[in-house]
Each structure stands twice: as structure tokens, then as C-alpha cells.
Design an enzyme around this catalytic site. Structure first.
Site, PDB file in Angstrom:
ATOM      1  N   GLU A 237      37.363  60.566  58.918  1.00 60.26           N
ATOM      2  CA  GLU A 237      38.444  59.920  59.656  1.00 60.26           C
ATOM      3  C   GLU A 237      39.711  59.872  58.810  1.00 60.26           C
ATOM      4  OE1 GLU A 237      35.924  56.992  62.567  1.00 60.26           O
ATOM      5  OE2 GLU A 237      36.979  56.118  60.890  1.00 60.26           O
TER       6      GLU A 237
ATOM      7  N   CYS B 151      46.790  57.842  55.882  1.00 62.83           N
ATOM      8  CA  CYS B 151      45.749  57.179  55.087  1.00 62.83           C
ATOM      9  C   CYS B 151      44.558  58.144  55.020  1.00 62.83           C
ATOM     10  CB  CYS B 151      45.372  55.873  55.786  1.00 62.83           C
ATOM     11  SG  CYS B 151      44.007  55.006  55.023  1.00 62.83           S
TER      12      CYS B 151
ATOM     13  N   CYS C  58      30.530  55.611  50.892  1.00 62.14           N
ATOM     14  CA  CYS C  58      30.974  55.080  49.603  1.00 62.14           C
ATOM     15  C   CYS C  58      29.785  54.448  48.894  1.00 62.14           C
ATOM     16  CB  CYS C  58      32.079  54.042  49.813  1.00 62.14           C
ATOM     17  SG  CYS C  58      32.785  53.417  48.284  1.00 62.14           S
TER      18      CYS C  58
ATOM     19  N   CYS D  18      30.715  47.464  49.163  1.00 59.45           N
ATOM     20  CA  CYS D  18      31.376  46.172  49.421  1.00 59.45           C
ATOM     21  C   CYS D  18      30.853  45.608  50.751  1.00 59.45           C
ATOM     22  CB  CYS D  18      32.888  46.336  49.461  1.00 59.45           C
ATOM     23  SG  CYS D  18      33.527  47.003  47.915  1.00 59.45           S
TER      24      CYS D  18
ATOM     25  N   CYS E 101      32.951  45.835  54.110  1.00 59.25           N
ATOM     26  CA  CYS E 101      33.582  47.126  54.422  1.00 59.25           C
ATOM     27  C   CYS E 101      32.613  48.031  55.185  1.00 59.25           C
ATOM     28  CB  CYS E 101      34.018  47.797  53.123  1.00 59.25           C
ATOM     29  SG  CYS E 101      34.542  49.514  53.327  1.00 59.25           S
TER      30      CYS E 101
ATOM     31  N   SER F 173      41.701  46.533  44.363  1.00 58.19           N
ATOM     32  CA  SER F 173      41.104  45.602  45.324  1.00 58.19           C
ATOM     33  C   SER F 173      40.370  44.504  44.562  1.00 58.19           C
ATOM     34  CB  SER F 173      40.138  46.376  46.230  1.00 58.19           C
ATOM     35  OG  SER F 173      40.861  47.361  46.938  1.00 58.19           O
ATOM     36  N   LEU F 174      40.985  43.347  44.481  1.00 57.80           N
ATOM     37  CA  LEU F 174      40.447  42.264  43.642  1.00 57.80           C
ATOM     38  C   LEU F 174      39.510  41.347  44.443  1.00 57.80           C
ATOM     39  CD1 LEU F 174      40.659  41.030  40.749  1.00 57.80           C
ATOM     40  CD2 LEU F 174      42.456  39.541  41.641  1.00 57.80           C
TER      41      LEU F 174
ATOM     42  N   CYS G 196      41.756  48.831  57.823  1.00 54.86           N
ATOM     43  CA  CYS G 196      40.970  48.833  56.588  1.00 54.86           C
ATOM     44  C   CYS G 196      39.526  48.453  56.834  1.00 54.86           C
ATOM     45  CB  CYS G 196      41.502  47.786  55.633  1.00 54.86           C
ATOM     46  SG  CYS G 196      43.105  48.115  55.022  1.00 54.86           S
TER      47      CYS G 196
HETATM   48  N1  SAH Z   1      37.697  52.206  47.902  1.00 51.12           N
HETATM   49  C1  SAH Z   1      39.046  51.848  47.717  1.00 51.12           C
HETATM   50  C2  SAH Z   1      39.966  52.419  48.780  1.00 51.12           C
HETATM   51  C3  SAH Z   1      39.475  52.393  50.194  1.00 51.12           C
HETATM   52  S1  SAH Z   1      39.305  50.802  50.907  1.00 51.12           S
HETATM   53  C4  SAH Z   1      39.197  50.342  47.596  1.00 51.12           C
HETATM   54  O1  SAH Z   1      38.238  49.627  47.855  1.00 51.12           O
HETATM   55  O2  SAH Z   1      40.263  49.913  47.195  1.00 51.12           O
HETATM   56  C5  SAH Z   1      40.993  50.353  51.180  1.00 51.12           C
HETATM   57  C6  SAH Z   1      41.238  48.861  51.276  1.00 51.12           C
HETATM   58  O3  SAH Z   1      40.631  48.328  52.449  1.00 51.12           O
HETATM   59  C7  SAH Z   1      40.649  48.060  50.110  1.00 51.12           C
HETATM   60  O4  SAH Z   1      41.577  47.142  49.607  1.00 51.12           O
HETATM   61  C8  SAH Z   1      39.480  47.351  50.764  1.00 51.12           C
HETATM   62  O5  SAH Z   1      39.147  46.189  50.092  1.00 51.12           O
HETATM   63  C9  SAH Z   1      40.033  47.087  52.127  1.00 51.12           C
HETATM   64  N2  SAH Z   1      38.997  46.742  53.106  1.00 51.12           N
HETATM   65  C10 SAH Z   1      37.750  47.217  53.196  1.00 51.12           C
HETATM   66  N3  SAH Z   1      37.100  46.640  54.232  1.00 51.12           N
HETATM   67  C11 SAH Z   1      37.980  45.791  54.820  1.00 51.12           C
HETATM   68  C12 SAH Z   1      37.912  44.926  55.949  1.00 51.12           C
HETATM   69  N4  SAH Z   1      36.820  44.829  56.693  1.00 51.12           N
HETATM   70  N5  SAH Z   1      39.018  44.224  56.249  1.00 51.12           N
HETATM   71  C13 SAH Z   1      40.146  44.309  55.505  1.00 51.12           C
HETATM   72  N6  SAH Z   1      40.265  45.102  54.434  1.00 51.12           N
HETATM   73  C14 SAH Z   1      39.181  45.843  54.098  1.00 51.12           C
HETATM   74 FE1  SF4 Z   2      34.048  51.621  49.027  1.00 49.77          FE
HETATM   75 FE2  SF4 Z   2      36.524  50.568  49.051  1.00 49.77          FE
HETATM   76 FE3  SF4 Z   2      34.784  50.103  51.070  1.00 49.77          FE
HETATM   77 FE4  SF4 Z   2      34.362  49.002  48.701  1.00 49.77          FE
HETATM   78  S1  SF4 Z   2      36.106  48.609  50.067  1.00 49.77           S
HETATM   79  S2  SF4 Z   2      32.820  50.020  49.943  1.00 49.77           S
HETATM   80  S3  SF4 Z   2      35.070  50.591  47.329  1.00 49.77           S
HETATM   81  S4  SF4 Z   2      35.672  52.062  50.505  1.00 49.77           S
END
Ligand code: SAH
Ligand code: SF4
Length: 351
Positions: A92, A110, A117, A121, A124, A222-223, A340
Site C-alpha cells: 500500500e 507515504c 514489520c 508495535c 499498529c 516514534s517514541l 498511520c
Molecule cells: N516503522 C516506522 C515507520 C512506519 S509507522 C515507525 O514506527 O516510525 C509510521 C508512524 O505511524 C509511526 O509513528 C507509528 O508509531 C505510527 N502509527 C502506527 N500505528 C498507528 C496507529 N494505529 N495510530 C496512529 N499512529 C500509528
Molecule cells: Fe513497524 Fe512502525 Fe508499525 Fe511499529 S509502528 S510495527 S515499527 S510499522
């Protein structure tokens, strides 16, 4: 087989010389690739047949990334594409447009860097689908070029690029950086380095490596939490001292590149959104100079919810009071699952 969309301009020069073709053919080939988006070598008619044949014989090719599905948000500003790669893999890619007044829109693509991945997380959608494979540089480039050709039909072009789609870009470091080089090289796609942001969950050694690349690209980390205990609940693959390590990484990235790091923080109702946690985050970041991007979490299968608006603004206020620079990111495209964390290829199975 080598895809022409992974060959850097200096490598194209060598290739053209090795084929005993005049040097200008290199620029001609690059111009065609990045402006005309040919689907195969045989359609590049401006090149002499002899050179086209030589390229094919030497094993060069152009891979496919076919659009199999397109969803556009109601306001028309977010477009999600499902692309099918040569081996049948579905990925995607999202386009987000911001139109200020009557001018040309800012058009941000994007891109995904992996199928699935490994980081897992909990909030996510990509993290919950597991890991299939890394994408090659040419497959990352193809995502941008696909939108470039869609936009060109409307007299528009790609202005910005974020590595925030499926996958962890720094866990696929070599291919991601190759794609960045191809997309920013003036003889290839030519996008300004400052218009690119890589987002990472924090692969420490690769952040240092990125800082040494001599690239002017932006970094987002991403903290999601101000302490390790809470962070590990959200990012199970985070190391035991990840919060401290990441904060020092923001400093050294700034020192080496002159670019401030953005810290992303997905706000999750009842998990990491209390005023106490905001105060802890404010203490952690005071004087650090980083910019915090608060992202009210988008609903995924994990059952995580967005906090109420009042709680979000309260969190923001506490950070601002400590002079921590922050903004709330108003998500685009969540109704089409393009925001995201919502990218998940298995929606494709329902097509
Ligand atoms: N793996 C990398 C980049 C892809 S994710 C990362 O984690 O930074 C891109 C952004 O989307 C990250 O900041 C991640 O924390 C955020 N993200 C993932 N799942 C999300 C969700 N359900 N709602 C809001 N942000 C989310
Ligand atoms: Fe991977 Fe980023 Fe999703 Fe975490 S937030 S599972 S690092 S894509």
C-alpha cells in the site's frame, strides 16, 4: 536480472560506457526513466535498438507495480493505492494532498519499505500482521513514480515524501538509502532531500549510520512513552534503555546534520495520555529542542481508542507549558484505512 530503477546515475554512466555508447545516452536513459515512466525497455524508443537489446541481453529489466485498487477519501485529499509487485506481493502507498488557497497543493507520498514489520508495535496494524519481506529499492521508487504519473495527468507533482507506510525503514537500511539516493539525485527523480522524512521506531545503530550519510533528510522517531516500562508495552521489541538512547540519538542527529528530530507520540486512551505522563514527557524533553507530533491513535484491531479531544489538548498544554514544541497531527484518510498504522495488505483479500 537488474531493475533499471535501482541503478544509480553514476552506475548508469559506467553501464553506458561499457556498452560503448556515447555518454549522453546515460542522461537520455535517466530522463526517460524518471519523466516518462516506461513500463519496459522495448518502449524506450528514443534509445537505439542496439542499446535496448544490449540492456536486455545484459539482464536489465523494468519491474512492474500495477495498481489493483484505489480508494479516495471523501474530501478527495487522500488516495490509497494497492500495488501489485512482479512477484504478486501487494503493498500500500498513500498520497496526502494539502491545498492552501488556490496554489498548487503540497503532495506528500507515504511509502512502504517492508511487507509487514518485525517490530510488532501493539497498536499498529502492520505490526500485527507479522513480517513477510523487505522491499527492494526499485519497489520503493516505483511507489513514488506511480503517484508521480497520476499527478502529472493533473499538472501536479510529488512535492514531499515520508517513509511512514508499512514497515520499519531502518530495518531495511541499504535498500531504503538506495531509494533515497535515486529519488533525490538531480539526474534521477530530483526531489529535494529536505522534503523527505524517514520515520523509525528506533533502530539505534542505523540512526547513527543515517546521521553519517551526509544527507539532509528529516528524521522522525516514534517514541510513544516517556519511560521504558510503558514503552516496552507498546513497542515490545524496544531495548531495555530505549527511551534514554533515543533522546540522545535526537541530540547527536541534530549535531551531525543540523536537522531537528521530530518525536512521534501516538496518543492512546487510558494508556499513555494522562496528565502525569504528559508531565513526565515534558521533564524528559525540556530544553531538548525536539518537536513532538501527537498522533491521536487510529483504531485498529487491537482495540486501542483515541482519547477525547479535551484530554488531547490538555496533554498538549502540559508540554507547551514546559516549552516543549508540539503539534497535534490531524489524521488524514482514517475513513479509508489509509492513516498511520492502518495499512494492512490483507484488506486486499476482500477485494
Ligand atoms: N516503522 C516506522 C515507520 C512506519 S509507522 C515507525 O514506527 O516510525 C509510521 C508512524 O505511524 C509511526 O509513528 C507509528 O508509531 C505510527 N502509527 C502506527 N500505528 C498507528 C496507529 N494505529 N495510530 C496512529 N499512529 C500509528
Ligand atoms: Fe513497524 Fe512502525 Fe508499525 Fe511499529 S509502528 S510495527 S515499527 S510499522
Amino acid at each position: 536480472m537488474t531493475d533499471l530503477y535501482r541503478v544509480l546515475p553514476e552506475e548508469v554512466d559506467k553501464l553506458v560506457t561499457s556498452m560503448e555508447q556515447p555518454r549522453y545516452r546515460a542522461d537520455q536513459l535517466l530522463h526517460m526513466l524518471y519523466n516518462e515512466f516506461p513500463k519496459d525497455i522495448s518502449s524506450m524508443r528514443q534509445l537505439p535498438a542496439e542499446m535496448r537489446n544490449a540492456l536486455s541481453t545484459a539482464g536489465y529489466t523494468i519491474g512492474s507495480a500495477d495498481e489493483v485498487h484505489r480508494v479516495v477519501s471523501e474530501d478527495g485529499q487522500t488516495t490509497k493505492l494497492l500495488l501489485k509487485l512482479g512477484d504478486g506481493t501487494l503493498i500500500e502507498t498513500v498520497l496526502m494532498q494539502y491545498r492552501k488557497n488556490k496554489g498548487r497543493p503540497r503532495s506528500t507520498v507515504c511509502v512502504s519499505t517492508q511487507v509487514g514489520c518485525q517490530m510488532g508495535c501493539t497498536f499498529c496494524a502492520t505490526g500485527q500482521m507479522g513480517f513477510e519481506r523487505n522491499l527492494k529499492a526499485e519497489e520503493i521508487v516505483a511507489q513514488v513514480l506511480h503517484f508521480a504519473s497520476v499527478l502529472r495527468e493533473r499538472g501536479e507533482h510529488v512535492t514531499n515524501l515520508v517513509f511512514m507506510g508499512m514497515g520499519e525503514p531502518l530495518a531495511n537500511y541499504t535498500e531504503t538509502i538506495r531509494a533515497v539516493k535515486l529519488l533525490t539525485n538531480a539526474r534521477a527523480f530530483g526531489l529535494g532531500q529536505r522534503h523527505i522524512t524517514i520515520s523509525t521506531v528506533g533502530v539505534m545503530k542505523e540512526i547513527d549510520r543515517l546521521a553519517d550519510e551526509d544527507l539532509q533528510i528529516g528524521l522522525a522517531i516514534s517514541l510513544h512513552a516517556p519511560n521504558d516500562e510503558l514503552r516496552r508495552k507498546l513497542v515490545p521489541t524496544a531495548g531495555p534503555h530505549s527511551v534514554g538512547d533515543l533522546i540522545s540519538a535526537t541530540r547527536s542527529y541534530f549535531k551531525k546534520t543540523g536537522r531537528r528530530v521530530t518525536l512521534e507520540y501516538a496518543l492512546i486512551n487510558g494508556v499513555n495520555d494522562s496528565p502525569e505522563i504528559a508531565a513526565e514527557l515534558a521533564t524528559l524533553l525540556k530544553g531538548n529542542g525536539a518537536h513532538v507530533n501527537l498522533i491521536p491513535v487510529n483504531p485498529t484491531a487491537g482495540g486501542f481508542q483515541r482519547p477525547r479531544w479535551k484530554r488531547i489538548t490538555e496533554f498538549e498544554r502540559i508540554l507547551r507549558e514546559s516549552d516543549v514544541n508540539c503539534t497535534v497531527r490531524v489524521e488524514k484518510g482514517s475513513e479509508i484505512s489509509a492513516a498511520c498504522g492502518q495499512l494492512r495488505t490483507d484488506t486486499a483479500k476482500n477485494l
